[in-house]
Enzyme design. Structure first.
Site, PDB file in Angstrom:
ATOM      1  N   TYR A   1       0.842  -1.215   0.000  1.00 30.89           N
ATOM      2  CA  TYR A   1       0.000   0.000   0.000  1.00 30.89           C
ATOM      3  C   TYR A   1       0.873   1.260   0.000  1.00 30.89           C
ATOM      4  O   TYR A   1       0.636   2.192  -0.770  1.00 30.89           O
ATOM      5  CB  TYR A   1      -0.898  -0.047   1.239  1.00 30.89           C
ATOM      6  CG  TYR A   1      -1.914   1.060   1.358  1.00 30.89           C
ATOM      7  CD1 TYR A   1      -3.096   1.039   0.616  1.00 30.89           C
ATOM      8  CD2 TYR A   1      -1.714   2.119   2.238  1.00 30.89           C
ATOM      9  CE1 TYR A   1      -4.044   2.053   0.760  1.00 30.89           C
ATOM     10  CE2 TYR A   1      -2.656   3.126   2.387  1.00 30.89           C
ATOM     11  CZ  TYR A   1      -3.820   3.087   1.634  1.00 30.89           C
ATOM     12  OH  TYR A   1      -4.752   4.098   1.779  1.00 30.89           O
TER      13      TYR A   1
ATOM     14  N   LYS B   1       1.059   4.130  -2.843  1.00 26.79           N
ATOM     15  CA  LYS B   1       0.702   5.516  -2.523  1.00 26.79           C
ATOM     16  C   LYS B   1       1.893   6.460  -2.741  1.00 26.79           C
ATOM     17  O   LYS B   1       1.714   7.624  -3.129  1.00 26.79           O
ATOM     18  CB  LYS B   1       0.171   5.618  -1.091  1.00 26.79           C
ATOM     19  CG  LYS B   1      -1.150   4.877  -0.876  1.00 26.79           C
ATOM     20  CD  LYS B   1      -2.250   5.393  -1.794  1.00 26.79           C
ATOM     21  CE  LYS B   1      -3.600   4.769  -1.522  1.00 26.79           C
ATOM     22  NZ  LYS B   1      -4.640   5.239  -2.457  1.00 26.79           N
TER      23      LYS B   1
HETATM   24  P1  NAP Z   1     -13.349   2.338   1.017  1.00 27.22           P
HETATM   25  O1  NAP Z   1     -14.349   2.895   1.969  1.00 27.22           O
HETATM   26  O2  NAP Z   1     -12.843   0.960   1.225  1.00 27.22           O
HETATM   27  O3  NAP Z   1     -13.923   2.492  -0.461  1.00 27.22           O
HETATM   28  C1  NAP Z   1     -13.151   2.087  -1.555  1.00 27.22           C
HETATM   29  C2  NAP Z   1     -13.845   2.426  -2.828  1.00 27.22           C
HETATM   30  O4  NAP Z   1     -12.997   2.018  -3.910  1.00 27.22           O
HETATM   31  C3  NAP Z   1     -15.161   1.698  -2.985  1.00 27.22           C
HETATM   32  O5  NAP Z   1     -16.089   2.562  -3.581  1.00 27.22           O
HETATM   33  C4  NAP Z   1     -14.801   0.558  -3.924  1.00 27.22           C
HETATM   34  O6  NAP Z   1     -15.884   0.171  -4.737  1.00 27.22           O
HETATM   35  C5  NAP Z   1     -13.751   1.208  -4.790  1.00 27.22           C
HETATM   36  N1  NAP Z   1     -12.887   0.264  -5.490  1.00 27.22           N
HETATM   37  C6  NAP Z   1     -12.063  -0.661  -4.949  1.00 27.22           C
HETATM   38  N2  NAP Z   1     -11.424  -1.336  -5.921  1.00 27.22           N
HETATM   39  C7  NAP Z   1     -11.861  -0.810  -7.090  1.00 27.22           C
HETATM   40  C8  NAP Z   1     -11.577  -1.075  -8.443  1.00 27.22           C
HETATM   41  N3  NAP Z   1     -10.694  -2.017  -8.804  1.00 27.22           N
HETATM   42  N4  NAP Z   1     -12.199  -0.358  -9.402  1.00 27.22           N
HETATM   43  C9  NAP Z   1     -13.101   0.599  -9.062  1.00 27.22           C
HETATM   44  N5  NAP Z   1     -13.415   0.895  -7.799  1.00 27.22           N
HETATM   45  C10 NAP Z   1     -12.802   0.189  -6.819  1.00 27.22           C
HETATM   46  O7  NAP Z   1     -12.050   3.249   0.980  1.00 27.22           O
HETATM   47  P2  NAP Z   1     -11.858   4.780   1.405  1.00 27.22           P
HETATM   48  O8  NAP Z   1     -11.425   4.804   2.816  1.00 27.22           O
HETATM   49  O9  NAP Z   1     -13.002   5.586   0.966  1.00 27.22           O
HETATM   50  O10 NAP Z   1     -10.571   5.138   0.548  1.00 27.22           O
HETATM   51  C11 NAP Z   1     -10.654   5.828  -0.698  1.00 27.22           C
HETATM   52  C12 NAP Z   1      -9.250   6.162  -1.153  1.00 27.22           C
HETATM   53  O11 NAP Z   1      -8.612   6.969  -0.163  1.00 27.22           O
HETATM   54  C13 NAP Z   1      -8.356   4.937  -1.348  1.00 27.22           C
HETATM   55  O12 NAP Z   1      -7.493   5.155  -2.431  1.00 27.22           O
HETATM   56  C14 NAP Z   1      -7.570   4.884  -0.058  1.00 27.22           C
HETATM   57  O13 NAP Z   1      -6.347   4.215  -0.206  1.00 27.22           O
HETATM   58  C15 NAP Z   1      -7.394   6.356   0.236  1.00 27.22           C
HETATM   59  N6  NAP Z   1      -7.134   6.656   1.647  1.00 27.22           N
HETATM   60  C16 NAP Z   1      -8.072   6.378   2.612  1.00 27.22           C
HETATM   61  C17 NAP Z   1      -7.782   6.670   3.930  1.00 27.22           C
HETATM   62  C18 NAP Z   1      -8.769   6.408   5.047  1.00 27.22           C
HETATM   63  O14 NAP Z   1      -8.384   6.586   6.206  1.00 27.22           O
HETATM   64  N7  NAP Z   1      -9.982   6.057   4.804  1.00 27.22           N
HETATM   65  C19 NAP Z   1      -6.554   7.240   4.268  1.00 27.22           C
HETATM   66  C20 NAP Z   1      -5.631   7.521   3.266  1.00 27.22           C
HETATM   67  C21 NAP Z   1      -5.941   7.225   1.953  1.00 27.22           C
HETATM   68  P3  NAP Z   1     -16.596  -1.265  -4.614  1.00 27.22           P
HETATM   69  O15 NAP Z   1     -17.188  -1.338  -3.244  1.00 27.22           O
HETATM   70  O16 NAP Z   1     -17.597  -1.218  -5.698  1.00 27.22           O
HETATM   71  O17 NAP Z   1     -15.512  -2.285  -4.814  1.00 27.22           O
END
Ligand code: NAP
Length: 249
Positions: A156, A160
């Protein structure tokens, strides 16, 4: 850009979490929103309804953006429906956390594919349209883990960190076409990704956040809106929104 009114915005991974909050914020600001998802059809469709109910316009497009053909199809369907793509938010992401001792080649490849390679695929597909239109805005979702590293997240953090290198290079290459490219590095934000962390580990993590709380998805969404509406002179940057959990030196 000044305003999102009538702008066409593609948000990958927008069925849940940060992507959903970003899509909603864009819709609220008057954009035409393309809600991409991979598996969560129902939440994506509900989000489209919410945006429409709020007076906006949105469509949902299924597509696994880690597959180059499906990433291309996402942009093709956007062009078919709305005729342009002004903003691309590469937000889709997953994590498969294991220490290096246990991390498999499959775990490595899968995360790099979804969290890094997908951004190249969507940009590759959207670029000709942005160039033809004379500009655009690309926002890539990185993470503070890409800056700081984190135990159990070699795949990861590599993805990133790769996103940051990609962002800087794309910013340099695409400036001449009026396209800005920036990254956002969230800290711990309350989505399913953070909900999946065991409670005791979560409490420990909380102690590492100087502001003493996890972030909310709309705090990331507001920053995306800022970059789009007020960020014409911002490119190649990584915006840290992390409650102080990582402070650059
Ligand atoms: P999340 O709640 O797990 O949601 C992930 C989203 O990505 C879902 O809508 C999922 O859709 C979609 N997804 C996964 N694989 C995919 C693919 N191959 N093609 C298209 N869509 C896909 O994650 P989140 O926390 O919102 O995170 C969103 C982004 O922010 C990510 O890149 C994550 O690494 C980054 N981020 C998050 C955090 C945090 O604390 N939450 C911190 C730093 C960075 P489906 O359900 O349809 O699969």
């Amino acid at each position: 850009m000044g305003t999102l009114r009538e702008a066409v915005v593609v948000v990958t991974g927008a069925s849940r979490g940060l992507g959903a909050a970003i899509a909603e914020e864009m819709g609220h600001a008057g954009a035409k929103v393309v809600v991409n998802y991979s598996r969560s059809k129902e939440p994506a469709e509900e989000l489209v309804e919410r945006i429409s109910g709020d007076g906006g316009e949105a469509i949902s497009v299924q597509g696994d953006v880690s597959d180059p053909e499906q990433a291309q199809a996402l942009i093709d369907q956007t062009i078919e429906k709305f005729g342009r793509v002004d903003v691309l938010v590469n937000n889709a992401g997953i994590n498969i956390d294991r220490t290096l001792r246990k991390l498999t080649v499959e775990d490595w490849d899968k995360v790099i594919q979804v969290d890094l390679n997908s951004a190249f695929y969507t940009v590759h597909a959207a670029l000709p349209h942005m160039m033809e239109a004379g500009g655009g805005k690309i926002i890539n979702m990185s993470s503070f883990v890409g800056e700081a590293g984190n135990i159990g997240q070699a795949n990861y953090s590599a993805a990133k960190a790769g996103m940051l290198g990609f962002t800087k290079t794309a910013a340099k290459e695409l400036a001449r076409y009026g396209i800005t490219v920036n990254a956002i590095c969230p800290g711990f934000i309350e989505t399913d990704m953070v909900a999946a962390i065991p409670e005791d580990a979560k409490n420990k993590l909380l102690q590492s956040v100087p502001l003493g709380r996890f972030g909310q998805p709309n705090e990331i969404a507001r920053a995306v809106r800022y970059l789009v509406e007020d960020g014409d002179y911002i490119t190649g940057q990584a915006l840290d929104i992390n409650g102080g959990v990582y402070i650059r030196t």
